[in-house]
Every structure is written in structure tokens, then in C-alpha cells.
Design an enzyme around this catalytic site. Structure first.
Site, PDB file in Angstrom:
ATOM      1  N   LEU A  74      13.063 -18.063 -37.569  1.00  0.00           N
ATOM      2  CA  LEU A  74      14.166 -18.573 -37.201  1.00  0.00           C
ATOM      3  C   LEU A  74      15.403 -19.300 -38.195  1.00  0.00           C
ATOM      4  CD1 LEU A  74      16.143 -18.717 -34.335  1.00  0.00           C
ATOM      5  CD2 LEU A  74      15.436 -21.130 -34.298  1.00  0.00           C
ATOM      6  N   LYS A  79      -4.978 -16.221 -33.456  1.00  0.00           N
ATOM      7  CA  LYS A  79      -5.335 -17.423 -33.747  1.00  0.00           C
ATOM      8  C   LYS A  79      -6.274 -18.396 -33.043  1.00  0.00           C
ATOM      9  CE  LYS A  79      -3.683 -19.099 -37.027  1.00  0.00           C
ATOM     10  NZ  LYS A  79      -4.044 -19.367 -38.597  1.00  0.00           N
ATOM     11  N   ILE A 117      20.216 -15.062 -31.117  1.00  0.00           N
ATOM     12  CA  ILE A 117      19.596 -15.795 -30.398  1.00  0.00           C
ATOM     13  C   ILE A 117      18.902 -15.220 -29.187  1.00  0.00           C
ATOM     14  CG2 ILE A 117      19.630 -17.773 -28.737  1.00  0.00           C
ATOM     15  CD1 ILE A 117      21.475 -19.351 -30.693  1.00  0.00           C
ATOM     16  N   TYR A 118      17.662 -15.197 -29.201  1.00  0.00           N
ATOM     17  CA  TYR A 118      16.878 -14.868 -27.929  1.00  0.00           C
ATOM     18  C   TYR A 118      17.117 -15.248 -26.516  1.00  0.00           C
ATOM     19  CZ  TYR A 118      13.916 -12.578 -31.846  1.00  0.00           C
ATOM     20  OH  TYR A 118      13.455 -11.802 -32.943  1.00  0.00           O
ATOM     21  N   TYR A 164      -0.307 -12.737 -31.485  1.00  0.00           N
ATOM     22  CA  TYR A 164      -0.640 -13.658 -32.671  1.00  0.00           C
ATOM     23  C   TYR A 164      -1.431 -15.046 -32.055  1.00  0.00           C
ATOM     24  CZ  TYR A 164       0.457 -17.853 -35.791  1.00  0.00           C
ATOM     25  OH  TYR A 164       0.386 -18.885 -36.310  1.00  0.00           O
ATOM     26  N   ASP A 177      -5.053 -14.241 -52.233  1.00  0.00           N
ATOM     27  CA  ASP A 177      -3.894 -13.678 -51.261  1.00  0.00           C
ATOM     28  C   ASP A 177      -3.621 -12.308 -51.488  1.00  0.00           C
ATOM     29  OD1 ASP A 177      -1.052 -15.393 -50.234  1.00  0.00           O
ATOM     30  OD2 ASP A 177      -1.128 -12.967 -50.349  1.00  0.00           O
ATOM     31  N   ASP A 230      -0.101 -24.557 -32.781  1.00  0.00           N
ATOM     32  CA  ASP A 230       0.184 -24.976 -31.631  1.00  0.00           C
ATOM     33  C   ASP A 230       0.314 -24.000 -30.619  1.00  0.00           C
ATOM     34  OD1 ASP A 230       2.911 -24.241 -32.212  1.00  0.00           O
ATOM     35  OD2 ASP A 230       3.801 -26.180 -31.689  1.00  0.00           O
ATOM     36  N   GLU A 231       0.645 -22.700 -31.103  1.00  0.00           N
ATOM     37  CA  GLU A 231       0.701 -21.740 -29.911  1.00  0.00           C
ATOM     38  C   GLU A 231      -0.368 -21.331 -29.152  1.00  0.00           C
ATOM     39  OE1 GLU A 231       3.211 -18.433 -31.193  1.00  0.00           O
ATOM     40  OE2 GLU A 231       4.538 -19.339 -32.415  1.00  0.00           O
TER      41      GLU A 231
HETATM   42  P1  NAD Z   1       3.210 -16.537 -43.955  1.00  0.00           P
HETATM   43  O1  NAD Z   1       3.280 -15.336 -43.244  1.00  0.00           O
HETATM   44  O2  NAD Z   1       3.996 -16.942 -44.739  1.00  0.00           O
HETATM   45  O3  NAD Z   1       1.942 -16.335 -45.190  1.00  0.00           O
HETATM   46  C1  NAD Z   1       0.888 -15.730 -44.996  1.00  0.00           C
HETATM   47  C2  NAD Z   1       0.231 -15.518 -46.436  1.00  0.00           C
HETATM   48  O4  NAD Z   1      -1.164 -14.862 -46.107  1.00  0.00           O
HETATM   49  C3  NAD Z   1       0.869 -14.348 -47.282  1.00  0.00           C
HETATM   50  O5  NAD Z   1       1.026 -14.898 -48.631  1.00  0.00           O
HETATM   51  C4  NAD Z   1       0.115 -13.067 -47.083  1.00  0.00           C
HETATM   52  O6  NAD Z   1       0.259 -12.501 -48.112  1.00  0.00           O
HETATM   53  C5  NAD Z   1      -1.117 -13.625 -46.969  1.00  0.00           C
HETATM   54  N1  NAD Z   1      -2.355 -12.895 -46.355  1.00  0.00           N
HETATM   55  C6  NAD Z   1      -1.884 -12.171 -45.085  1.00  0.00           C
HETATM   56  N2  NAD Z   1      -3.319 -11.469 -44.968  1.00  0.00           N
HETATM   57  C7  NAD Z   1      -3.938 -11.659 -45.667  1.00  0.00           C
HETATM   58  C8  NAD Z   1      -5.355 -11.203 -46.144  1.00  0.00           C
HETATM   59  N3  NAD Z   1      -6.044 -10.287 -45.262  1.00  0.00           N
HETATM   60  N4  NAD Z   1      -6.070 -11.672 -47.147  1.00  0.00           N
HETATM   61  C9  NAD Z   1      -5.419 -12.344 -48.085  1.00  0.00           C
HETATM   62  N5  NAD Z   1      -4.148 -12.942 -47.792  1.00  0.00           N
HETATM   63  C10 NAD Z   1      -3.627 -12.572 -46.667  1.00  0.00           C
HETATM   64  O7  NAD Z   1       2.230 -17.744 -42.968  1.00  0.00           O
HETATM   65  P2  NAD Z   1       2.679 -19.148 -43.058  1.00  0.00           P
HETATM   66  O8  NAD Z   1       4.002 -19.301 -42.326  1.00  0.00           O
HETATM   67  O9  NAD Z   1       2.767 -19.813 -44.445  1.00  0.00           O
HETATM   68  O10 NAD Z   1       1.438 -19.672 -42.532  1.00  0.00           O
HETATM   69  C11 NAD Z   1       0.228 -19.890 -42.871  1.00  0.00           C
HETATM   70  C12 NAD Z   1      -0.655 -20.406 -41.931  1.00  0.00           C
HETATM   71  O11 NAD Z   1      -0.255 -21.463 -40.926  1.00  0.00           O
HETATM   72  C13 NAD Z   1      -1.051 -19.299 -40.936  1.00  0.00           C
HETATM   73  O12 NAD Z   1      -2.452 -19.407 -40.598  1.00  0.00           O
HETATM   74  C14 NAD Z   1      -0.386 -19.669 -39.666  1.00  0.00           C
HETATM   75  O13 NAD Z   1      -0.968 -19.229 -38.411  1.00  0.00           O
HETATM   76  C15 NAD Z   1      -0.203 -21.143 -39.867  1.00  0.00           C
HETATM   77  N6  NAD Z   1       0.747 -21.803 -39.142  1.00  0.00           N
HETATM   78  C16 NAD Z   1       1.956 -21.577 -39.130  1.00  0.00           C
HETATM   79  C17 NAD Z   1       3.054 -22.197 -38.937  1.00  0.00           C
HETATM   80  C18 NAD Z   1       4.606 -22.026 -39.268  1.00  0.00           C
HETATM   81  O14 NAD Z   1       5.308 -22.461 -38.680  1.00  0.00           O
HETATM   82  N7  NAD Z   1       4.953 -21.096 -40.097  1.00  0.00           N
HETATM   83  C19 NAD Z   1       2.901 -23.409 -38.022  1.00  0.00           C
HETATM   84  C20 NAD Z   1       1.721 -23.699 -37.803  1.00  0.00           C
HETATM   85  C21 NAD Z   1       0.712 -22.849 -38.361  1.00  0.00           C
HETATM   86  O1  DAU Z   2       4.581 -23.068 -33.332  1.00  0.00           O
HETATM   87  C1  DAU Z   2       3.859 -22.779 -34.545  1.00  0.00           C
HETATM   88  C2  DAU Z   2       4.546 -21.319 -34.955  1.00  0.00           C
HETATM   89  O2  DAU Z   2       5.626 -21.211 -35.166  1.00  0.00           O
HETATM   90  C3  DAU Z   2       3.557 -20.579 -36.078  1.00  0.00           C
HETATM   91  O3  DAU Z   2       2.285 -20.657 -35.595  1.00  0.00           O
HETATM   92  C4  DAU Z   2       4.235 -19.167 -36.439  1.00  0.00           C
HETATM   93  O4  DAU Z   2       3.310 -18.790 -37.352  1.00  0.00           O
HETATM   94  C5  DAU Z   2       5.427 -19.248 -36.595  1.00  0.00           C
HETATM   95  O5  DAU Z   2       5.953 -18.059 -36.748  1.00  0.00           O
HETATM   96  C6  DAU Z   2       6.456 -19.931 -35.571  1.00  0.00           C
HETATM   97  O6  DAU Z   2       6.406 -19.203 -34.250  1.00  0.00           O
HETATM   98  P1  DAU Z   2       7.670 -19.027 -33.423  1.00  0.00           P
HETATM   99  O7  DAU Z   2       7.401 -17.737 -32.751  1.00  0.00           O
HETATM  100  O8  DAU Z   2       8.100 -20.311 -32.821  1.00  0.00           O
HETATM  101  O9  DAU Z   2       8.675 -18.920 -34.770  1.00  0.00           O
HETATM  102  P2  DAU Z   2      10.074 -18.140 -34.949  1.00  0.00           P
HETATM  103  O10 DAU Z   2      10.759 -18.603 -35.902  1.00  0.00           O
HETATM  104  O11 DAU Z   2       9.689 -16.638 -34.748  1.00  0.00           O
HETATM  105  O12 DAU Z   2      11.045 -18.509 -33.642  1.00  0.00           O
HETATM  106  C7  DAU Z   2      11.345 -19.749 -33.456  1.00  0.00           C
HETATM  107  C8  DAU Z   2      12.113 -19.724 -32.307  1.00  0.00           C
HETATM  108  O13 DAU Z   2      13.286 -18.860 -32.326  1.00  0.00           O
HETATM  109  C9  DAU Z   2      11.446 -18.611 -30.892  1.00  0.00           C
HETATM  110  O14 DAU Z   2      11.647 -19.378 -29.463  1.00  0.00           O
HETATM  111  C10 DAU Z   2      12.064 -17.517 -30.978  1.00  0.00           C
HETATM  112  C11 DAU Z   2      13.603 -17.857 -31.438  1.00  0.00           C
HETATM  113  N1  DAU Z   2      14.329 -16.589 -32.216  1.00  0.00           N
HETATM  114  C12 DAU Z   2      13.655 -16.298 -33.340  1.00  0.00           C
HETATM  115  C13 DAU Z   2      14.172 -15.305 -34.062  1.00  0.00           C
HETATM  116  C14 DAU Z   2      13.217 -14.844 -35.426  1.00  0.00           C
HETATM  117  C15 DAU Z   2      15.415 -16.255 -32.055  1.00  0.00           C
HETATM  118  O15 DAU Z   2      16.100 -16.795 -31.055  1.00  0.00           O
HETATM  119  N2  DAU Z   2      16.054 -15.438 -32.903  1.00  0.00           N
HETATM  120  C16 DAU Z   2      15.597 -14.865 -33.874  1.00  0.00           C
HETATM  121  O16 DAU Z   2      15.975 -13.913 -34.441  1.00  0.00           O
END
Ligand code: NAD
Ligand code: DAU
Length: 364
Positions: free
Chosen positions: A201, A165, A217-218, A161, A34, A136-137
Site C-alpha cells: 500500500l 504463514k 483504494i480497495y 498467504y 536469498d 499478524d494475518e
Molecule cells: P518481501 O517479499 O519484501 O521479501 C521476501 C524475500 O524473500 C525476498 O528477498 C525474496 O527474494 C526472498 N525469497 C522468496 N522466496 C524465497 C525462497 N524460496 N528462497 C529464498 N529466498 C526467498 O517480504 P517482507 O515484506 O520483507 O517480509 C519478510 C517476512 O516478514 C515474511 O516472512 C513476511 O511474511 C513477514 N512479515 C511481513 C510484514 C510486512 O508488513 N511486510 C509484516 C509481518 C511479517
Molecule cells: O499484517 C501484516 C501483513 O501486512 C504482512 O504479513 C504482509 O506480508 C504484508 O503484505 C501486509 O499485508 P496487507 O495485505 O495488509 O498489506 P498491503 O500493503 O497489500 O495492503 C494494506 C491495506 O491496503 C490492505 O487493507 C489492502 C489495501 N490496499 C492495498 C493495495 C496494494 C489498497 O486499498 N490498495 C492497494 O492498491
């Protein structure tokens, strides 16, 4: 080859939960690579940091030499690739890092995995896997009555983003078809749970509400996401690694479609109950409508039939129980929260939210 795995991004939200789950279940040694960007946090891993079956390496997945060295030294049976830039709002304000890590980084790992596989025996090659964790995005956005995203849904990414992906998923696909690299891909919906950085969120709303700050809320807040408790996602990844078919994609989702407004209102009620003496009660009075995210996807929903029927995975946590566990975790892990909400986090909040105030209206 050993029984160990190489995890990338294991200091992030999902990667960190995955490492804790994997070691907790004694599933084998873990090497965690990481870079420790703003999103990586070693505090998440303090309970495992001294275990003999856990190794942490600070480094970049774009560093091919480092990745190759780690593979040669540790001889893992699998790579589980989480590392990414993951926040949509940050990708809108600065897409470069997303292209670098999500596309170049994945390319670097795929190439290093190919070279490593060539050093393995035929038996070992049959066992080796590269699991690419995606989102899923990549499928774009749904209308209210559209069917949920299936593995056959056409890609239509809308944010920088999501585009990065999608590009990484296509690389993974091409490396299976062209080079026979044994890749598996998972595309998951929105995760929530412990150790999530409070730019997303749910943790943003919890931490803001506890501090008596506005809950932004956006737009109209009627965007829908399909929420999955992070530990269920970790279990899905472990199951796909064990049973998934090479070259296949598995959609992972929680069957929990909720509008953002509904999510935030539920969080406010939970906080009213769990922090009865809060001076900000009722927390819903903090809800504020702000300018929308550009290109904001309206709805995501996952059809998880394939992973259920082929692998036997279904989510164990309901949204109600998972959200309660999550709020309780943020209430009892104040040191972790304080550690991540210091200087640079405050700068992010200012950068992302200060320009949105023109639509501010108090909802309740
Ligand atoms: P996060 O942003 O919390 O964590 C990302 C991690 O990757 C961090 O520890 C960061 O230091 C590390 N990182 C970033 N760039 C790097 C690099 N160049 N080399 C090595 N390490 C690096 O992300 P997350 O929410 O845990 O998501 C993890 C994975 O799951 C991602 O691939 C994301 O696209 C996918 N994903 C996330 C969600 C979600 O809801 N969070 C949903 C579906 C898929
Ligand atoms: O669907 C999977 C994805 O979910 C992952 O691939 C991404 O890594 C993860 O960040 C997440 O993306 P979203 O854009 O859906 O998540 P976020 O938490 O940023 O926002 C969730 C919803 O809430 C989205 O419709 C935007 C809204 N939002 C978000 C924030 C941060 C608000 O209304 N206000 C806010 O301040």
C-alpha cells in the site's frame, strides 16, 4: 559455532532492513540466503556488499542440501528466517509459490537446523536459536471493537498467504515440542519504511502519486491496519533473539491503527508539502476507489504487552515521523525505485488492477 547468523530473505524489504541494522550495530557476521525473486533486490545492500562480515548466497530455502552446506560451512549461532512470498494479492492470483516457499521452505530450514544442531556441542546447542518471522494475518480479522490480537488468539487465516504463514508457524511450534529445536516466533503487524517493494500500500501510493497515476483504494478504504516502522520491527527481532524464551511467540505491533483511506490521505498531504511544485497537487485528487480484494480482512491490531513486559521492546517511531521519513526516502532514492518499477512490475500492476476498474469513482 561462530558469532554469525544465517538470515533468509535478506534481500527483501524487512530482511534487507534487518541486515543493514544488524551490521550497522556491529552485532556479528551475516550470511544472507536469498533466491532473489521479484521481491529480492541487492541494490538495498550495496552499502554492505563488500564488508568482510557479510556474505550473500543466491539460493532457495527449499534446497535442503544448500541450506545444510551453508550451516556446516558458516556455523551460525542463529537462523533468522524472513524468506517468504509476502503479498496477499499475489497469493490470491497464484497461491502455489506461497505454499512452496512458506511451507516447504520453512520445513526444509527446520529439518536442516535440526541436523545442524546435532553436530554442535552441548554448550553450543544451548546458545543456538531459530527465529521464525511471521505475521499478524494468521489471526484472521477483527471487528471494530474486538480486542487486539494477543499471542493466545486462535489462528483463523483468511488468505492463501495467511494460511501458508499459519502452516509455517505450526511447523515451527511442532519442531520445538517434538524435536526440542530452540525456535522463537514473532508475529508482526504491517511494516512500512525504506526499501519496500511498491506493490504494498504505502510505497505503491507514493510512487503512483509522484507519477500522477490513480491511487487505487480497495472497497470503501475503511479497512484498518496497525502500522509499524520497519526499523522498529528489526529492533524487536534482535531483542527477541537475545532475550526471548524458547518455544514462545511474541506479537509485534506499532500501536498505530489507521484506516487505509486515512493513510493515503496523510501521504497525499505529505507529498503536497514535500513536493510543492508538483503538477499533480493536490495529490488527493488522484484517489480512486476500486473493486475490493476478495476475502479482504477488515481490521488487524496487535496487543504488544508480552514483548514489552518480557523483553522491554516498544516502538520508537510514531506513525507521523515514520511516514515522513518514508516519503522522504522515496523522494531521495529515485534510482532504487526506478530499478524495481521496470518491466515485470508494470505487468503486475496491469494484472492486479486492470480488472478492478468497474467500481472506479473519483473521491476528491
Ligand atoms: P518481501 O517479499 O519484501 O521479501 C521476501 C524475500 O524473500 C525476498 O528477498 C525474496 O527474494 C526472498 N525469497 C522468496 N522466496 C524465497 C525462497 N524460496 N528462497 C529464498 N529466498 C526467498 O517480504 P517482507 O515484506 O520483507 O517480509 C519478510 C517476512 O516478514 C515474511 O516472512 C513476511 O511474511 C513477514 N512479515 C511481513 C510484514 C510486512 O508488513 N511486510 C509484516 C509481518 C511479517
Ligand atoms: O499484517 C501484516 C501483513 O501486512 C504482512 O504479513 C504482509 O506480508 C504484508 O503484505 C501486509 O499485508 P496487507 O495485505 O495488509 O498489506 P498491503 O500493503 O497489500 O495492503 C494494506 C491495506 O491496503 C490492505 O487493507 C489492502 C489495501 N490496499 C492495498 C493495495 C496494494 C489498497 O486499498 N490498495 C492497494 O492498491
Amino acid at each position: 559455532m561462530t558469532n554469525g547468523i544465517l538470515v533468509t530473505g535478506g534481500a527483501g524489504f524487512i530482511g534487507g532492513n534487518f541486515v543493514l541494522h544488524w551490521l550497522g550495530e556491529e552485532l556479528g557476521p551475516v550470511v544472507n540466503l536469498d533466491k532473489l525473486t521479484y521481491a529480492g533486490n541487492l541494490q538495498t545492500l550495496v552499502t554492505v556488499q563488500h564488508r568482510p562480515d557479510y556474505t550473500f548466497v543466491q539460493g532457495d530455502i527449499c534446497d535442503g542440501e544448500l541450506v545444510s552446506r551453508l550451516l556446516a560451512e558458516h556455523k551460525p549461532r542463529a537462523i533468522v528466517h524472513f524468506a517468504a512470498e509476502s503479498h496477499v494479492d499475489r497469493s490470491i492470483l497464484g497461491p502455489e509459490a506461497f505454499l512452496k516457499t512458506n511451507i516447504d521452505g520453512t520445513f526444509t530450514l527446520l529439518q536442516a537446523a535440526r541436523a545442524y544442531m546435532a553436530t554442535l556441542s552441548e554448550e553450543e546447542q544451548k546458545e543456538f536459536r531459530f527465529l521464525h518471522v511471521s505475521t499478524d494475518e494468521v489471526y484472521g480479522t477483527l471487528e471494530p471493537n474486538d480486542p487486539a490480537f494477543a499471542e493466545t488468539t486462535a489462528y483463523a487465516p483468511n488468505s492463501p498467504y495467511a494460511a501458508s504463514k499459519a502452516a509455517s508457524d505450526f511447523l515451527a511450534r511442532a519442531w520445538v515440542h517434538t524435536y526440542k529445536l530452540p525456535v522463537l516466533v514473532t508475529n508482526c503487524s504491517n511494516n512500512y519504511g525504506p526499501y519496500q517493494f511498491p506493490e504494498k500500500l504505502i510505497p505503491l501510493m507514493i510512487t503512483h502519486a509522484l507519477a500522477g497515476k490513480p491511487l487505487p483504494i480497495y472497497g470503501d478504504g475503511m479497512q484498518v491496519r496497525d502500522w509499524l516502522f520497519v526499523v522498529d520491527h528489526c529492533k524487536a527481532i534482535a531483542a527477541v533473539l537475545a532475550k526471548g524464551r524458547i518455544g514462545e511467540t511474541y506479537n509485534v505491533g506499532g500501536c498505530n491503527q489507521r484506516s487505509n483511506r486515512e493513510v493515503v490521505e496523510t501521504l497525499c498531504s505529505l507529498l503536497d508539502e514535500l513536493v510543492p511544485d508538483s503538477k499533480y497537487k493536490p495529490h488527493a485528487q488522484l484517489i480512486t476507489s476500486v473493486k475490493d480484494r476478495p476475502g479482504h480482512d477488515r481490521r488487524y491490531a496487535i496487543d504488544a504487552y508480552k514483548i514489552e513486559s518480557e523483553i522491554g521492546w516498544t516502538p520508537e517511531e510514531s506513525f507521523e515521523t515514520g511516514l515522513r521519513k518514508t516519503v522522504e526516502w522515496y523522494l531521495t532514492n529515485k534510482a532504487w525505485v526506478d530499478g524495481v518499477t521496470s518491466g515485470s512490475y508494470q505487468q503486475w500492476v496491469t494484472q492486479n488492477y486492470s480488472g478492478r476498474n468497474d467500481r472506479t469513482e473519483v473521491v476528491k
